[in-house]
Enzyme design. Structure first.
Site, PDB file in Angstrom:
ATOM      1  N   TYR A 146      -4.772  33.853  -8.577  1.00 21.25           N
ATOM      2  CA  TYR A 146      -4.859  34.655  -7.342  1.00 21.25           C
ATOM      3  C   TYR A 146      -5.385  33.796  -6.192  1.00 21.25           C
ATOM      4  O   TYR A 146      -4.812  33.761  -5.104  1.00 21.25           O
ATOM      5  CB  TYR A 146      -5.773  35.857  -7.599  1.00 21.25           C
ATOM      6  CG  TYR A 146      -5.875  36.832  -6.462  1.00 21.25           C
ATOM      7  CD1 TYR A 146      -4.879  37.784  -6.244  1.00 21.25           C
ATOM      8  CD2 TYR A 146      -6.969  36.829  -5.597  1.00 21.25           C
ATOM      9  CE1 TYR A 146      -4.972  38.693  -5.198  1.00 21.25           C
ATOM     10  CE2 TYR A 146      -7.073  37.726  -4.552  1.00 21.25           C
ATOM     11  CZ  TYR A 146      -6.072  38.666  -4.360  1.00 21.25           C
ATOM     12  OH  TYR A 146      -6.165  39.561  -3.327  1.00 21.25           O
TER      13      TYR A 146
HETATM   14  N1  LIG Z   1      -7.862  45.512  -2.665  1.00 23.03           N
HETATM   15  C1  LIG Z   1      -8.611  44.596  -2.070  1.00 23.03           C
HETATM   16  O1  LIG Z   1      -9.843  44.705  -2.049  1.00 23.03           O
HETATM   17  C2  LIG Z   1      -7.978  43.403  -1.427  1.00 23.03           C
HETATM   18  C3  LIG Z   1      -8.829  42.428  -0.886  1.00 23.03           C
HETATM   19  C4  LIG Z   1      -8.265  41.325  -0.263  1.00 23.03           C
HETATM   20  C5  LIG Z   1      -6.899  41.212  -0.169  1.00 23.03           C
HETATM   21  N2  LIG Z   1      -6.088  42.180  -0.703  1.00 23.03           N
HETATM   22  C6  LIG Z   1      -4.647  42.005  -0.573  1.00 23.03           C
HETATM   23  O2  LIG Z   1      -4.084  43.152   0.030  1.00 23.03           O
HETATM   24  C7  LIG Z   1      -2.744  43.341  -0.447  1.00 23.03           C
HETATM   25  C8  LIG Z   1      -2.566  44.755  -0.955  1.00 23.03           C
HETATM   26  O3  LIG Z   1      -3.458  44.959  -2.026  1.00 23.03           O
HETATM   27  P1  LIG Z   1      -3.814  46.408  -2.601  1.00 23.03           P
HETATM   28  O4  LIG Z   1      -5.252  46.392  -2.863  1.00 23.03           O
HETATM   29  O5  LIG Z   1      -3.215  47.476  -1.754  1.00 23.03           O
HETATM   30  O6  LIG Z   1      -3.070  46.298  -4.016  1.00 23.03           O
HETATM   31  P2  LIG Z   1      -2.334  47.400  -4.906  1.00 23.03           P
HETATM   32  O7  LIG Z   1      -2.880  48.759  -4.651  1.00 23.03           O
HETATM   33  O8  LIG Z   1      -2.358  46.863  -6.283  1.00 23.03           O
HETATM   34  O9  LIG Z   1      -0.843  47.369  -4.347  1.00 23.03           O
HETATM   35  C9  LIG Z   1      -0.025  46.264  -4.568  1.00 23.03           C
HETATM   36  C10 LIG Z   1       1.367  46.585  -4.062  1.00 23.03           C
HETATM   37  O10 LIG Z   1       2.208  45.480  -4.379  1.00 23.03           O
HETATM   38  C11 LIG Z   1       3.320  45.948  -5.158  1.00 23.03           C
HETATM   39  N3  LIG Z   1       3.677  44.925  -6.126  1.00 23.03           N
HETATM   40  C12 LIG Z   1       2.880  44.356  -7.067  1.00 23.03           C
HETATM   41  N4  LIG Z   1       3.579  43.501  -7.821  1.00 23.03           N
HETATM   42  C13 LIG Z   1       4.853  43.526  -7.351  1.00 23.03           C
HETATM   43  C14 LIG Z   1       6.058  42.876  -7.727  1.00 23.03           C
HETATM   44  N5  LIG Z   1       6.112  42.044  -8.773  1.00 23.03           N
HETATM   45  N6  LIG Z   1       7.181  43.126  -7.023  1.00 23.03           N
HETATM   46  C15 LIG Z   1       7.152  43.992  -5.973  1.00 23.03           C
HETATM   47  N7  LIG Z   1       6.039  44.633  -5.582  1.00 23.03           N
HETATM   48  C16 LIG Z   1       4.910  44.408  -6.265  1.00 23.03           C
HETATM   49  C17 LIG Z   1       2.820  47.233  -5.817  1.00 23.03           C
HETATM   50  O11 LIG Z   1       3.861  48.152  -6.096  1.00 23.03           O
HETATM   51  P3  LIG Z   1       4.576  48.261  -7.522  1.00 23.03           P
HETATM   52  O12 LIG Z   1       3.511  48.157  -8.566  1.00 23.03           O
HETATM   53  O13 LIG Z   1       5.262  49.564  -7.460  1.00 23.03           O
HETATM   54  O14 LIG Z   1       5.539  47.129  -7.548  1.00 23.03           O
HETATM   55  C18 LIG Z   1       1.949  47.819  -4.708  1.00 23.03           C
HETATM   56  O15 LIG Z   1       2.739  48.516  -3.767  1.00 23.03           O
HETATM   57  C19 LIG Z   1      -2.532  42.259  -1.494  1.00 23.03           C
HETATM   58  O16 LIG Z   1      -1.873  41.158  -0.915  1.00 23.03           O
HETATM   59  C20 LIG Z   1      -3.933  41.864  -1.895  1.00 23.03           C
HETATM   60  O17 LIG Z   1      -4.008  40.558  -2.411  1.00 23.03           O
HETATM   61  C21 LIG Z   1      -6.598  43.266  -1.328  1.00 23.03           C
END
Ligand SMILES: NC(=O)c1ccc[n+]([C@@H]2O[C@H](COP(=O)([O-])OP(=O)(O)OC[C@H]3O[C@@H](n4cnc5c(N)ncnc54)[C@H](OP(=O)(O)O)[C@@H]3O)[C@@H](O)[C@H]2O)c1
Length: 287
Positions: free
Chosen positions: A159
């Protein structure tokens, strides 16, 4: 590969915006934020049903695709091109946590898949999107940063490596694409209680190390609001900050709401970028 495309995009005079990982969490918040601006939304994720329901609600076009497939980025753009002539905004939001634990104990295939989804898929989408945006007079790309981009993240090496790579790629392409009128930014969204947090909590505490304890506390206290990061992303894509490119902006820690007033001062500086720290910046001098 693209599995299916659903929904009839209701084309308005608004901008055409492609968002990956739009089925839940931050991606859903980004879709809702751009939806408010009257944008024509193209939403990408694997989960067809969930994505299709949101697309129907927002009048968007849903592309169900697995970005772990190296061909998916190009296929998503082909599907988008069938619906819209121009691409104005791309948000590379989809990501996975990947293997948790010591690097040398990680499954090598899972490690590589994380690099594919979190770095190579955004790269593939940018490879097609930049010239497409340029041909339409310009555009904006926002890539999601994450833990490990600016500091080590032990036990989450895939990651962290992908996110650091994505930030440096964004800085580099921001320079290359400036002549096409394409701006490229990264956003650190804050610590949000999404499915990504649940993935950390599902891991063995000893494998996740210090991140496990942090995740337990975050779950209890409540995380940062995805709507704030979504507003920042829409702001960076707006005309208010046209002169600014190649920056990593924190939704939580940076005074981005007033960037319209000071953004021009960033030009020619390394403020909000990834750089090496030298001893003098820490009050030391080695001879
Ligand atoms: N959560 C945090 O605290 C945090 C902190 C820093 C940065 N971020 C970043 O923010 C972004 C969103 O994170 P989130 O927390 O909203 O994560 P999340 O709830 O796990 O959502 C991830 C999204 O990506 C999609 N996805 C995952 N694998 C995929 C694949 N192989 N092909 C196509 N789509 C895929 C998922 O949909 P499907 O499973 O339906 O494919 C889902 O819509 C990410 O880039 C993450 O690294 C998050």
């Amino acid at each position: 590969m693209v599995i299916s495309c659903k929904g009839l995009i209701h084309l308005t005079s608004g901008r055409n915006v492609l968002i990956t990982g739009a089925s839940r969490g931050l991606g859903e918040a980004i879709a809702r934020e751009f939806g408010k601006t009257g944008a024509n939304l193209i939403l990408v994720a694997r989960s067809g049903e969930r994505l299709a329901a949101l697309a129907e609600e927002l009048g968007a076009f849903a592309v169900a695709a697995d970005l772990a497939d190296p061909e998916a980025g190009a296929a998503v753009l082909r599907a988008a091109r069938e619906r819209v002539e121009r691409l104005d905004v791309l948000v590379n939001n989809a990501a996975m946590v990947g293997p948790i634990g010591k690097f040398w104990e990680n499954d090598a295939a899972a490690w590589a898949e994380t690099l594919q989804v979190n770095l190579l898929a955004p790269a593939a989408l940018m490879r097609g999107a930049i010239p497409w945006m340029g041909a339409g007079g310009g555009g904006v790309i926002v890539n999601l940063s994450g833990g490990g981009a600016t500091a080590p993240r032990p036990n989450f090496s895939a990651y962290a490596t992908a996110k650091a790579g994505l930030v440096r790629l964004s800085e580099t392409l921001a320079v290359e694409a400036a002549e096409l009128g394409v701006r490229i930014h990264c956003v650190a969204p804050g610590a949000m209680n999404t499915e990504m947090l649940e993935a950390v909590l599902r891991a063995a505490p000893e494998a996740a190390g210090g991140e496990y304890g942090k995740a337990v506390v975050q779950k209890e206290k409540g995380g940062d609001d995805p709507a704030v990061a979504a507003r920042l992303i829409a702001f960076l894509a707006s005309d208010e900050v046209r002169g600014v490119t190649g920056r990593l902006i924190s939704a939580k820690w940076d005074p981005w709401e007033t960037m319209g007033e000071w953004g021009a001062e960033l030009a020619g500086t390394d403020i909000y970028t990834l750089r090496r720290i030298v001893p003098e910046e820490r009050g030391k001098k080695f001879e």
